[in-house]
Structures are given as C-alpha cells and as structure tokens.
Design a protein around this motif. Structure first.
Motif, PDB file in Angstrom:
ATOM      1  N   SER A  96     -10.870 -65.632 -19.806  1.00  0.00           N
ATOM      2  CA  SER A  96     -12.030 -65.717 -20.508  1.00  0.00           C
ATOM      3  C   SER A  96     -12.921 -67.182 -20.382  1.00  0.00           C
ATOM      4  O   SER A  96     -13.884 -67.232 -20.541  1.00  0.00           O
ATOM      5  CB  SER A  96     -11.800 -65.552 -22.023  1.00  0.00           C
ATOM      6  N   PHE A  97     -12.021 -68.061 -19.935  1.00  0.00           N
ATOM      7  CA  PHE A  97     -12.791 -69.368 -19.405  1.00  0.00           C
ATOM      8  C   PHE A  97     -13.174 -69.441 -17.916  1.00  0.00           C
ATOM      9  O   PHE A  97     -13.242 -70.644 -17.398  1.00  0.00           O
ATOM     10  CB  PHE A  97     -11.637 -70.544 -19.750  1.00  0.00           C
ATOM     11  N   SER A  98     -12.917 -68.304 -17.371  1.00  0.00           N
ATOM     12  CA  SER A  98     -13.168 -68.380 -15.592  1.00  0.00           C
ATOM     13  C   SER A  98     -14.596 -68.601 -15.579  1.00  0.00           C
ATOM     14  O   SER A  98     -15.575 -68.128 -16.307  1.00  0.00           O
ATOM     15  CB  SER A  98     -12.872 -67.015 -15.135  1.00  0.00           C
ATOM     16  N   SER A  99     -15.011 -69.289 -14.451  1.00  0.00           N
ATOM     17  CA  SER A  99     -16.273 -69.356 -14.069  1.00  0.00           C
ATOM     18  C   SER A  99     -16.549 -68.345 -13.122  1.00  0.00           C
ATOM     19  O   SER A  99     -18.015 -68.192 -12.701  1.00  0.00           O
ATOM     20  CB  SER A  99     -16.530 -71.012 -13.436  1.00  0.00           C
ATOM     21  N   ALA A 111     -12.650 -60.422 -21.885  1.00  0.00           N
ATOM     22  CA  ALA A 111     -12.025 -61.294 -22.059  1.00  0.00           C
ATOM     23  C   ALA A 111     -12.097 -62.158 -23.231  1.00  0.00           C
ATOM     24  O   ALA A 111     -11.297 -62.574 -24.134  1.00  0.00           O
ATOM     25  CB  ALA A 111     -11.424 -62.049 -20.900  1.00  0.00           C
ATOM     26  N   ALA A 112     -13.351 -62.820 -23.205  1.00  0.00           N
ATOM     27  CA  ALA A 112     -13.871 -63.705 -24.216  1.00  0.00           C
ATOM     28  C   ALA A 112     -13.928 -63.175 -25.734  1.00  0.00           C
ATOM     29  O   ALA A 112     -13.334 -63.892 -26.506  1.00  0.00           O
ATOM     30  CB  ALA A 112     -15.231 -64.153 -23.923  1.00  0.00           C
ATOM     31  N   ALA A 113     -14.256 -61.900 -25.701  1.00  0.00           N
ATOM     32  CA  ALA A 113     -14.348 -61.263 -26.960  1.00  0.00           C
ATOM     33  C   ALA A 113     -12.807 -61.278 -27.426  1.00  0.00           C
ATOM     34  O   ALA A 113     -12.452 -61.359 -28.745  1.00  0.00           O
ATOM     35  CB  ALA A 113     -14.916 -59.798 -27.131  1.00  0.00           C
ATOM     36  N   THR A 149      -4.754 -53.283 -24.970  1.00  0.00           N
ATOM     37  CA  THR A 149      -4.957 -52.305 -23.830  1.00  0.00           C
ATOM     38  C   THR A 149      -5.935 -52.906 -22.778  1.00  0.00           C
ATOM     39  O   THR A 149      -5.777 -52.637 -21.692  1.00  0.00           O
ATOM     40  CB  THR A 149      -5.961 -50.829 -24.517  1.00  0.00           C
ATOM     41  N   GLY A 150      -6.939 -53.649 -22.941  1.00  0.00           N
ATOM     42  CA  GLY A 150      -7.828 -54.165 -22.178  1.00  0.00           C
ATOM     43  C   GLY A 150      -6.909 -55.290 -21.110  1.00  0.00           C
ATOM     44  O   GLY A 150      -7.038 -55.171 -20.046  1.00  0.00           O
TER      45      GLY A 150
END
Lengths: 402, 278
Positions: B44-47, B247-249, A236-237
């Motif tokens: 998730s790896f974005s700065s 995003a990391a999670a 969903t995210g």
C-alpha cells in the motif's frame, strides 16, 4: 398450601419475565429474518405469472382434464386475454414463465398476439392454430396447464435436474441441461476438501498451542485471532495479490527453481481452496484449542507409564478426548464453507462457483426468482440438516467465538 | 521457558524429530495464517501502480487517493453508520434476550436458542435473497435502513452468545442481594448486573460491529450506487481492477482489526482479573 401457591406464582412471574425479555428479539427475528426466508421458500413454488395476467384462462385451464387439446372455452379465454395483455403490455411475465419450459414460447406468444382479430375466424381453436402451429400441439397446452396452477414444483425439480414430462411423471432432464446436481456436488466437495485441510492444519497447531504454557500460547493465539478479526475481503484480496502470475508466490517458486515459468494459481480451484482454508481455519482451531486446553496431560502420562508408546497413547487416550472439538470444528467449517459466495466469486474461475453464486446470478442477472429461490431452498435444507446434526452433537449453546 | 524448546536428555531421536516436526508445522501454519495479511501492508506504500514486489519506491499516494475519493469516503461513512446502528440494536435486543434465556427454563427454550443462533449458520446468500424479496415491495431496498435491519439480525447471535457466556459466571445472589436491600429490578440491573457483565456486552457489541462492518453479500443485494458500503466498494475493486488503493484500504482495515483485538484482549484480561478476585 398458601406457600405452595405463592411459590407457583413467583415461578410463573419469573417465567413471564424471561419471556418478556426474549420477546423483542424473537419478534424482530420473526419479522426481519424468518419472514424473508419463509418468503423465499414460498417463491420457490410460486407460479403466479400466468394466473395474475390471464385469470380466466388459468381457471379454464384448471377445469380442463389435460387430455389432448383443451376445449374451445380455453381457447376463447386465452385469445381474449392474450389480446388484452398485448394492449396493456403485461405479457412479458407470462412469456418468461413459458420460455423456461419451451424455449421459443416468447416469440410464439408475441407473434400470435400481434394483430389478433376481435372475433374468431371459425373457432378460436382454428384461428390460433392458423396463426401459429404451436397451438395445435397438445404439449404446448400441457405446459400452459402447468403454468396455470397457483403453485408449481417446476423450480424445485429443476434445482435437482428433474422435470415433469408430457405424460406427467418426474424424469431426469436431458444430459445437456443437467447442471445443478453437479453444482451441488461441487459445492459439497469444495466444502469437504476445505474442511479436511483445515483439520489437517488446525489439529497440530491447536495441539501445540494447547500444550504450551498459557503465557506463550496466549501470545501465539494472537496470530490465530488476527486473521479471524480481519475483514474477509482484505484476506481474499491479499490472496489475489499473492497468487497472481507476477505475485510473490510465483516469483519465489521460480527463484527456488521449482517451476520454470509462472503457474496459474488464482481464478481456479487452487485459489479457491487456499483462500477458503485461510479464511475458515480459525473456525477449526478455536474449538479444537478450547477442547484440548481442558484435557489433563495426566491421562497421556498415565498411559505412557503403563507402557504405551507415545503414538498409542495419543491414538487411544488423547485423540478420543478431542473428538468433540473435531466434530464442532469440522461441522462449523463445513456449514460455513457450503454457503460461501464471496471467496469463490473473487478467486475462482467459471468452473469453481458454488450454489450461492447461482442463487445470486438468478436473482440479480437473469431475474429468474423462482430458480434462485429453489436453489436457495435446497441449499437451506442442506444447511439446516447439518445445523441440526451440530446441535445434536455439540449443542447450540456451546457455539463460541474466540 | 524450559518446556518449549528443551527436551529431557533421555529423549529418543524419534521423540526429538517429532518435537521439531511439530514446531515446524506450528510455525508454518501460523505463518500461513498471518503472512498473507501482512504482505499487503508494504504494497500500500508503493509508489508504483502495480501490486508486486520489489517496490519501485515508497509513497503515500494511494492513501491520498483513497482519502481524497468521494466514492471511498461515502462508502466508509455508510458502513460506519450502518454498523453503529446495527450494533446498537443488536446489543440491546441480544442482551435482553440473553438475560431472559438465562433467567428461567420455559417451554421451547432450546428451540428459541436455535432460532437466535441461526442467522450465524444460514448461508448469507439465502438471507440476502430472502431479504431482497421481502424488502422490495416495502421500498426498503436501496436504503441504509433495510441494510441496518438485516445486519442487526446477522449480528444478534454474537451478542447473545458472548453475553450468555458472561452470565454463566455471574452470581445471581448479587442481584438478589440488591433486591433484598430495596432496589427495583431496573436499578438492580443498571447498578449491579450491567457493570459486572459489561465486558461481555462490550465484546458482543464489538463482534456485532465487525459482523456488520465486514458484511458484503447482503450489501451486494440491497444497496445501489448511492448506498455503497466499504466492503462492497472493496469487492468491486478486487473483482474489476485490483490496485494499490485496495491495498491502502486493506491496510486501514487491518489496523482497525488490530485495534479491536486489543480492546477484546483488555476486556478478557479484566474479566479474568475480576473472576480472580472473587
């Protein structure tokens, strides 16, 4: 004879063993699953607010025939328990219950209770009517009488936009308050649209996968199973990110030149459909695939060799054999879709929320547990009907995961 | 590989179009299934602090934030504790029940089966509300114990289904042979039956673990700020302010699901091999 008896004994022992093995789970589910759901069903007709705070008033009201204004003993019991409730601050539950049916009853109740004398000025009927005109209206007392019964159909009727009018018959509520039938219709509509899309996307995919050699189809099956195993919140995210105004999908569409500026794709119905189809699609593909794997290609070949066009062979020979898979997949997706909460709550707007959202809303936000339980009961009934159809058509023991 | 792309030379244009079209649909649908999940990984790896492409640069700052946050870590801990406990209970109860259901037909068997499966189909919100009403007077709301009990009920059907499926391929003569050689029922179970149905039990347990680990609706009703689970933390994150921490999670959870899938695949292969031998 002896042998027969022995056989019967062994048979009985086997049965007892089987029962003993199943019993722990049965007891566990009975206590921690069935009982809570049963309690929810009871809550949907529970009407204990007034009887628990004003027991004498409740029994006096129940003894009254309900015509016109109640006799003096009802007024007297009510005045006494109203003053007592004001002293120990237990009136708010009663006020809340009455407010569901007459919106300003809360202020009427508290205004009447504040500084109520110990003895009546004349009769209690006159005293109360002097303090607030609402107490000289038969309709107020009709509501009071309904609130005094131990159980009430009020919430269940409200869940289908019905109410009991002053004459005691069931009528539709006025159009401006009728919302729940629409919400149920919306819920079923969203689930149906999602089911149709899942079938439209899932059928060709399952068909292709089933016709490939096992080595290749197993490899591609991983792509179906990865989303199946991935957290619903992750998926969903991901859709929130993809569909946002500056998200990859809007950017791509602009880059292609299909749209001039970003379109709203999330927090509306489009977002709900896309995310729900994504989440439920594996539940369609897996049963379809397992049915299609079992269909011998010889039948279609035989049909074509007898002169059927590929389309006719598909329609008359292949498609009918996949009906069990279609039935299983569609029912499963529809059942799961009807009960959805998370995805519409995160990617839908105010007009896309389904019944589950309102159940949660009444439980956690307005604390109207009767309404939450009633909506939940109707939703449960619908789901159990569908489950029953599923069990009849597909069989519960055929339900497989992956 | 021939049947995948090559058509017989006598294929008509319509057949060719159909063939290509079906492949196109297949690839598009598979892309639809997988790409959304994979898109979140690079983000998730974005700065930068926003969730869109192109990435301003690469960094591990969001992972640092995630793994350095007590909020996230405690929710992860709660989720693991609840999921492990629920898995244990569901696996024991579910395996016993599957053995019982397979053993003999007794009155009400199909009704019982329907009851056992029903936690899978009853809308989660109904389970959540029922459990909330039921636990509140018992003091079980706001506790991980309550959540564990609810998750056990939700996970049990998966164990029963997978173990039952494995038992269908199980030759009961083997346990009879053990009994005839003098093994008592417990020995026969632990030495003969369990090792053979173990793949089914383990995959049932994995299903149970995922069910609990991913469950958020009941957690929303039953847990307060102290007992937040990982999905609940993610739910709040997505609803309030979706940031690269989410995003990391999500990426970590995707890695977890790939791990679980691999285990399932290994188990499936092992099961097929065993059946192939017999």
């Amino acid at each position: 004879m002896n042998l027969k008896a022995q056989l019967r004994r062994t048979e009985r022992r086997r049965k007892l063993e089987a029962v003993a093995l199943v019993a722990p789970l049965f007891v566990f589910l009975a206590v921690f699953f069935l009982a809570p759901i049963g309690l929810m069903l009871v809550r949907s007709v529970d009407n204990s607010e007034l009887p628990s705070v004003m027991p004498d008033t409740a029994s006096a009201l129940r003894a009254w025939d309900g015509a016109g204004l109640p006799p003096e003993d009802v007024f007297a019991a009510f005045a006494r328990e109203l003053a007592a409730g004001q002293r120990d601050r237990s009136l708010s539950g009663v006020a809340k219950r009455l407010t569901y049916e007459i919106p300003n009853m809360r202020s009427v109740l508290f205004a009447t209770a504040r500084g109520l004398p110990d003895a009546p000025d004349g009769t209690w009927r006159q005293t109360l009517a002097a303090r607030n005109p609402a107490w000289s209206e038969p309709e107020t007392w009709a509501v009071m009488r309904r609130a005094a019964a131990p159980v009430t159909p009020y919430y269940l009727l409200a869940a289908v936009d019905r109410e009991i009018d002053a004459s005691g018959s069931v009528v539709r509520v006025s159009a401006d308050r009728a919302i729940y039938v629409d919400i149920f219709a919306r819920t079923f509509w969203i689930a149906a649209v999602v089911t149709v899309w899942c079938l439209a996307l899932g059928y060709p995919l399952a068909y292709k996968l089933a016709s490939l050699p096992p080595r290749v189809s197993n490899l591609l099956m991983i792509l179906v199973l990865l989303p199946f195993w991935t957290s619903i919140l992750v998926r969903t995210g991901a859709w929130v990110v993809l569909l946002q105004r500056e998200g990859p999908i809007n950017e791509t569409l602009q880059w292609i030149g299909l749209i001039g500026e970003p379109v709203q794709l999330v927090y509306n119905r489009v977002g709900v459909y896309v995310a729900m189809v994504h989440i439920l699609l594996p539940f369609m593909v897996l049963p379809l695939y397992s049915v299609m794997r079992g269909i011998s290609p010889a039948y279609v070949r035989a049909a074509t060799s007898l002169g059927a066009t590929p389309f006719t062979a598909f329609r008359r020979v292949y498609l009918p054999q996949t009906i069990p898979g279609i039935g299983a997949g569609c029912l499963l997706v529809f059942i799961l879709g009807v009960g959805y909460y998370i995805t519409p709550a995160l990617v839908g707007g105010a007009g896309d929320q389904m019944v589950s959202y309102f159940v949660a809303f009444f439980t956690n936000q307005t604390i109207n547990w009767g309404m939450a339980a009633a909506l939940g009961s109707v939703l449960l009934l619908a789901t159990l009907l569908l489950y029953w159809v599923y069990a009849r058509l597909v069989g519960v023991d055929r339900m497989r995961m992956g | 590989m021939r049947p995948i792309l090559n058509l017989p030379p006598h294929a008509t244009p319509a057949q060719r179009a159909w063939h290509v079209g079906l492949w196109a649909i297949t690839i598009l649908v598979l892309g639809f299934l997988v790409l959304p999940i994979l898109v979140i990984v690079p983000l998730s790896f974005s700065s930068g602090s926003f969730l869109n492409f192109p990435l301003p640069g690469l960094s591990l700052r969001w992972y640092q934030e995630l793994l350095g946050s007590e909020r996230w870590l405690s929710s992860l801990r709660n989720s693991v504790v609840v999921a492990c406990a629920a898995t244990l209970f569901a696996t024991i109860l579910g395996t016993l029940a599957a053995l019982g259901l397979q053993r003999a037909s007794f009155p009400g068997r199909s009704l019982l089966l329907a009851l056992v499966i029903s936690p899978m189909v009853v809308p989660l919100v109904i389970v959540a509300v029922g459990v909330y009403f039921f636990y509140a007077p018992l003091g079980l709301t706001g506790s991980l114990v309550g959540l564990t009990l609810a998750h056990t009920a939700l996970a049990v059907p998966f164990v029963v289904i997978t173990v039952s499926a494995t038992l269908q391929g199980f030759d009961t003569n083997l346990s009879r042979a053990a009994a005839s050689l003098g093994a008592d029922p417990a020995t026969a179970f632990f030495r003969i039956t369990l090792p053979i149905i173990l793949p089914g039990v383990v995959s049932g347990a994995l299903f149970a673990f995922v069910t609990s680990f991913d469950e958020v609706v009941v957690a929303l009703f039953l847990t307060g700020p102290q007992e937040r689970t990982l999905p609940r933390q993610m739910f709040d994150g997505i609803r309030e302010n979706i940031s690269p921490v989410i995003a990391a999670a999500a990426t970590l959870l995707i890695v977890l699901s790939i791990l679980l899938m691999t285990v399932m695949e290994v188990l499936r292969r092992r099961g097929e091999r065993l059946r192939g031998i017999r």
